[in-house]
Enzyme design. Structure first.
Site, PDB file in Angstrom:
ATOM      1  N   GLY A  58      -7.742   8.021   0.602  1.00  0.00           N
ATOM      2  CA  GLY A  58      -7.216   6.716   0.995  1.00  0.00           C
ATOM      3  C   GLY A  58      -5.699   6.673   0.948  1.00  0.00           C
ATOM      4  CG  ASP A  59      -3.619   7.087  -2.719  1.00  0.00           C
ATOM      5  OD1 ASP A  59      -3.698   5.853  -2.562  1.00  0.00           O
ATOM      6  OD2 ASP A  59      -3.828   7.652  -3.808  1.00  0.00           O
TER       7      ASP A  59
END
Length: 101
Positions: A58-59
């Site tokens: 996600g990052d």
């Protein structure tokens, strides 16, 4: 978004319309949805890959979106780059630097 409708494309479109902005929703292994502020709404599937570790995915997607937008890419190209970056991240064991190009 104030309703019980759980269709991601419709929800993203409503958010984009209500706030006059682009909305990008990641849906994990399924890819992402984008509702552009101009009215276009589309689904971008994730690339098929062997998943070794989802840590940092996600990052990585968020960083790729920010970087691609700062480079002047359109939303559609930005999302394509972000999906590629996320796919490369999950193919690595642990957190690793990825380059979507």
């Amino acid at each position: 978004v104030g309703n019980r409708d759980n269709r991601p494309l419709d929800l993203a479109r409503r958010l984009a319309d209500d706030h006059h902005c682009h909305v990008v929703v990641t849906i994990g292994r399924h890819g992402m949805i984008c509702a552009e502020r101009d009215g276009a709404t589309w689904y971008l599937p994730a690339e098929a890959t062997v998943v070794r570790d989802v840590c940092g995915a996600g990052d990585t997607v968020l960083a790729a979106i920010g970087s691609a937008m700062l480079d002047g890419n359109c939303v559609r190209q930005t999302c394509r780059l972000a999906v590629m970056a996320g796919g490369r991240q999950v193919a690595e064991l642990g957190i690793a630097a990825v380059n979507p190009l």
